[in-house]
Design a protein around this motif. Structure first.
Motif, PDB file in Angstrom:
ATOM      1  N   LEU B  54      33.856  52.821  30.065  1.00 31.73           N
ATOM      2  CA  LEU B  54      32.149  52.897  29.708  1.00 31.73           C
ATOM      3  C   LEU B  54      31.506  51.968  28.127  1.00 31.73           C
ATOM      4  N   VAL B  55      32.173  51.882  26.982  1.00 31.83           N
ATOM      5  CA  VAL B  55      31.392  51.788  26.000  1.00 31.83           C
ATOM      6  C   VAL B  55      31.864  50.143  25.767  1.00 31.83           C
ATOM      7  N   PHE B  56      32.529  50.415  25.772  1.00 32.06           N
ATOM      8  CA  PHE B  56      33.241  48.928  25.008  1.00 32.06           C
ATOM      9  C   PHE B  56      33.136  47.901  23.609  1.00 32.06           C
ATOM     10  N   ALA B  57      32.643  48.980  23.044  1.00 29.31           N
ATOM     11  CA  ALA B  57      32.374  48.279  21.386  1.00 29.31           C
ATOM     12  C   ALA B  57      32.591  49.131  19.614  1.00 29.31           C
ATOM     13  N   GLY B  58      33.765  49.217  19.695  1.00 26.30           N
ATOM     14  CA  GLY B  58      34.812  49.744  19.001  1.00 26.30           C
ATOM     15  C   GLY B  58      34.185  50.174  17.510  1.00 26.30           C
ATOM     16  N   ALA B  59      33.249  50.027  16.920  1.00 24.06           N
ATOM     17  CA  ALA B  59      33.021  49.937  16.140  1.00 24.06           C
ATOM     18  C   ALA B  59      31.782  51.097  16.130  1.00 24.06           C
ATOM     19  N   SER B  60      30.760  50.969  17.087  1.00 21.27           N
ATOM     20  CA  SER B  60      29.777  51.633  17.411  1.00 21.27           C
ATOM     21  C   SER B  60      30.922  53.421  17.950  1.00 21.27           C
ATOM     22  N   GLN B  61      32.000  53.271  18.408  1.00 15.14           N
ATOM     23  CA  GLN B  61      32.293  54.248  19.003  1.00 15.14           C
ATOM     24  C   GLN B  61      33.287  54.695  17.650  1.00 15.14           C
ATOM     25  N   LEU B  62      33.789  54.044  17.230  1.00 19.97           N
ATOM     26  CA  LEU B  62      34.602  55.042  16.188  1.00 19.97           C
ATOM     27  C   LEU B  62      33.344  56.146  15.104  1.00 19.97           C
ATOM     28  N   VAL B  63      31.817  55.076  14.861  1.00 18.34           N
ATOM     29  CA  VAL B  63      31.117  55.232  13.995  1.00 18.34           C
ATOM     30  C   VAL B  63      30.711  57.355  14.548  1.00 18.34           C
ATOM     31  N   ALA B  64      30.249  56.568  16.410  1.00 21.65           N
ATOM     32  CA  ALA B  64      29.891  57.642  17.319  1.00 21.65           C
ATOM     33  C   ALA B  64      30.816  59.056  16.919  1.00 21.65           C
ATOM     34  N   LEU B  65      31.931  58.557  17.147  1.00 22.01           N
ATOM     35  CA  LEU B  65      32.895  59.922  17.059  1.00 22.01           C
ATOM     36  C   LEU B  65      33.162  60.552  15.749  1.00 22.01           C
ATOM     37  N   GLN B  66      32.929  60.226  14.297  1.00 25.23           N
ATOM     38  CA  GLN B  66      32.979  60.429  13.473  1.00 25.23           C
ATOM     39  C   GLN B  66      31.518  61.186  13.056  1.00 25.23           C
ATOM     40  N   LEU B  67      30.122  60.779  13.289  1.00 27.07           N
ATOM     41  CA  LEU B  67      29.136  61.928  13.636  1.00 27.07           C
ATOM     42  C   LEU B  67      29.558  63.126  14.251  1.00 27.07           C
ATOM     43  N   MET B  68      30.488  63.000  15.517  1.00 26.57           N
ATOM     44  CA  MET B  68      30.175  63.392  16.718  1.00 26.57           C
ATOM     45  C   MET B  68      31.269  64.716  15.988  1.00 26.57           C
ATOM     46  N   HIS B  69      32.217  64.503  15.415  1.00 26.57           N
ATOM     47  CA  HIS B  69      32.748  65.672  14.463  1.00 26.57           C
ATOM     48  C   HIS B  69      32.281  66.306  13.447  1.00 26.57           C
ATOM     49  N   SER B  70      30.737  66.047  12.894  1.00 25.37           N
ATOM     50  CA  SER B  70      30.578  66.435  12.125  1.00 25.37           C
ATOM     51  C   SER B  70      29.853  67.059  12.767  1.00 25.37           C
ATOM     52  N   GLY B  71      29.578  67.474  14.123  1.00 23.66           N
ATOM     53  CA  GLY B  71      28.013  67.618  14.565  1.00 23.66           C
ATOM     54  C   GLY B  71      27.009  67.702  14.868  1.00 23.66           C
ATOM     55  N   ALA B  72      27.048  66.339  14.362  1.00 23.98           N
ATOM     56  CA  ALA B  72      25.037  65.957  14.711  1.00 23.98           C
ATOM     57  C   ALA B  72      24.917  65.673  15.715  1.00 23.98           C
ATOM     58  N   ALA B  73      23.004  65.779  16.041  1.00 24.35           N
ATOM     59  CA  ALA B  73      22.355  66.166  16.946  1.00 24.35           C
ATOM     60  C   ALA B  73      22.742  64.675  18.319  1.00 24.35           C
ATOM     61  N   ILE B  74      22.918  65.245  19.311  1.00 24.42           N
ATOM     62  CA  ILE B  74      22.456  63.020  19.953  1.00 24.42           C
ATOM     63  C   ILE B  74      21.826  62.661  19.726  1.00 24.42           C
ATOM     64  N   PRO B  75      20.422  61.934  19.652  1.00 18.05           N
ATOM     65  CA  PRO B  75      20.056  61.367  19.530  1.00 18.05           C
ATOM     66  C   PRO B  75      20.183  60.480  17.809  1.00 18.05           C
ATOM     67  N   LEU B  76      20.822  61.645  16.942  1.00 20.15           N
ATOM     68  CA  LEU B  76      21.142  60.458  15.705  1.00 20.15           C
ATOM     69  C   LEU B  76      22.772  60.190  16.420  1.00 20.15           C
ATOM     70  N   VAL B  77      23.463  60.209  17.224  1.00 16.79           N
ATOM     71  CA  VAL B  77      24.579  59.834  17.072  1.00 16.79           C
ATOM     72  C   VAL B  77      24.414  58.808  17.745  1.00 16.79           C
ATOM     73  N   LEU B  78      23.416  58.718  18.861  1.00 16.63           N
ATOM     74  CA  LEU B  78      23.215  57.194  19.561  1.00 16.63           C
ATOM     75  C   LEU B  78      22.522  56.377  18.929  1.00 16.63           C
ATOM     76  N   LEU B  79      21.456  56.816  17.648  1.00 19.58           N
ATOM     77  CA  LEU B  79      20.875  56.014  16.610  1.00 19.58           C
ATOM     78  C   LEU B  79      21.717  55.145  15.598  1.00 19.58           C
ATOM     79  N   ALA B  80      22.551  55.998  15.522  1.00 17.45           N
ATOM     80  CA  ALA B  80      23.643  55.048  15.091  1.00 17.45           C
ATOM     81  C   ALA B  80      24.719  53.875  15.821  1.00 17.45           C
TER      82      ALA B  80
END
Lengths: 107, 247
Positions: B54-80
Motif C-alpha cells: 500500500l505504501v511502496f516507499a521504502g525509506a519512509s516505511q523503514l523510518v516509520a517502523l523504527q518509530l513504531m518500535h519505539s512506541g511513537a504516537a501516530i501523528p509523529l510516525v506520519l509526520l516522519a
C-alpha cells in the motif's frame, strides 16, 4: 501498539506516500510554475541521486569514514564502470565484487 | 546502448520494465531489512506485506517502523513519513509534463508507482522516447520495483532474523543510484548540482528523517541553477528579451 494503531499508521503512510507523488503533478496541469522553478526542477535528478550516493561512500554509522573505507573505493570503481559501459547489472556486479575484494584484503 | 525503435505503448512499457529490472537487485536487501524491522516493531507478516503493497516507499516505511518500535504516537510516525517522502514532491513536479498524456486511472497509477529509478530513467530518456511513449516507459519501470519491493519485504518478514548481514548486499542500493546518477551529469551545472547536493547531504547525514537528503537536494539545485544562469543570464532575462521582441 494495538492492531488498530498499526493499521492507522499503515493507512496514513499510504495516503501520504500517494499524495506527495500524485498532487504535485495534477496541480501543475492547471498552474504554470515560474521559469526559475522549472529550471531548478531539471537539476532534481542529479542533486537527489548524489544525496543518495555520497553518504554511502563517505560515511559510516553517521560519521565521516575517511579514506580507509572500502565502500568509497568500490563506489569509485563502480562510477567508472557506469560511465564507461552504461550498464546497470555490470555496474552493480563490479561494485559489489570490488567491495568484497577490498574487505577480504582487510581495508 | 543502442535500442530498436518503439512501435507501440506496449513496447515502451516493456522497455521501461526491462531497463529498471537490473536495479531491483538493490531493492531486495533493503526490502529484507524492512521486513525484519516490521517484525521488530510488532507487525505480523500480513501487516508487513500489506504495508509494502500500500505504501511502496521504502525509506519512509523503514523510518516509520523504527518509530513504531519505539512506541511513537501516530501523528509523529506520519509526520516522519511525510518528511522522508518530500523528495517525491520534487519528482512529481519535475515529471508532471512528461506524464501529462495519461488520462483517467493511468495517472494515479503512474504516481503510485513512482520511485527513484523510473523517475531518473524517464527524465534521462524522455527526449528520445517522445511524448507518446514516455508515460508508458515510466509505468513499465515502476512494475519490477513494485514486485521486488513487496516480495522482498514479505520474504524478509518470513525469514526473520536469518537474513545474513555480512554479505554487504545493501551496498547494491547506492550502486543502483550510481547507475542513474552518472547519465544525469550532462554538463557543468548538473555536475555542480550533484557535488553540492551530495556533499551537503553527507555533511547533514546525522539529521533525523533523512532531512539532510532534502536540504542537500535544495542546495544542489540552487548551485546548478546559479551556475547555468551565471553563464548565460537568468531564464527570466531571456523571457524579458522574448517579450520585447514580440511574437
Amino acid at each position: 501498539m494495538t492492531p488498530l494503531d498499526i493499521w492507522l499508521n499503515i493507512l496514513g503512510l499510504a495516503l501520504i506516500a500517494f499524495a506527495v507523488r500524485y498532487y504535485p503533478m495534477t496541480l501543475l496541469e492547471r498552474f504554470r510554475l515560474p521559469s526559475l522553478v522549472q529550471q531548478g526542477l531539471r537539476y532534481v535528478p542529479a542533486a537527489t541521486l548524489a544525496g543518495l550516493v555520497f553518504p554511502a561512500l563517505l560515511t559510516k554509522n553517521g560519521q565521516w569514514a575517511g579514506l580507509a573505507h572500502p565502500e568509497l573505493w568500490a563506489g569509485l570503481v563502480a562510477a567508472l564502470v557506469a560511465w564507461r559501459f552504461k550498464n546497470a547489472l555490470l555496474t552493480i556486479g563490479v561494485g559489489l565484487l570490488a567491495l568484497w575484494l577490498l574487505r577480504s584484503v582487510g581495508l | 546502448m543502442v535500442s530498436p525503435p518503439l512501435n507501440s505503448p506496449k513496447d515502451a512499457f516493456w522497455r521501461g520494465f526491462l531497463e529498471v529490472m537490473p536495479m531491483t537487485i538493490g531493492v531486495i536487501p533493503f526490502g529484507l531489512v524492512t521486513g525484519l524491522a516490521g517484525l521488530k516493531a510488532g507487525l505480523n507478516v500480513l501487516e508487513i506485506t500489506l504495508m509494502s503493497a500500500l505504501v511502496f516507499a521504502g525509506a519512509s516505511q523503514l523510518v516509520a517502523l523504527q518509530l513504531m518500535h519505539s512506541g511513537a504516537a501516530i501523528p509523529l510516525v506520519l509526520l516522519a513519513g511525510l518528511v522522508v517522502n518530500l523528495r517525491y514532491v520534487m519528482y512529481s513536479s519535475a515529471i508532471a509534463r512528461h506524464l501529462a498524456p495519461f488520462r483517467g486511472w493511468l495517472k494515479p497509477l503512474a504516481a503510485f508507482l513512482m520511485v527513484d529509478q523510473n523517475f531518473a530513467l524517464t527524465m534521462e530518456r524522455h527526449q528520445r522516447l517522445g511524448p507518446r511513449f514516455t508515460p508508458w516507459y515510466f509505468l513499465g519501470g515502476g512494475v519490477p520495483q513494485y514486485i521486488a519491493w513487496v516480495g522482498s519485504t514479505y520474504i524478509g518478514a518470513l525469514l526473520g532474523a536469518r537474513v545474513p548481514e555480512g554479505w554487504g548486499l545493501e551496498f547494491a542500493i547506492p550502486l543502483s543510484f550510481m547507475v542513474l546518477l552518472i547519465p544525469a551529469l550532462r554538463d557543468r551545472p548538473s555536475l555542480a548540482a550533484a557535488l553540492v547536493g551530495g556533499l551537503v547531504a553527507t555533511a547533514l547525514v546525522s539529521l533525523p528523517y533523512r532531512l539532510g537528503l532534502f536540504i542537500g537536494a535544495l542546495a544542489g539545485i540552487a548551485a546548478g541553477v546559479w551556475l547555468e544562469n551565471r553563464k548565460r543570464g537568468p531564464a527570466w532575462e531571456d523571457a524579458l528579451k522574448e517579450m520585447k521582441k514580440g511574437p
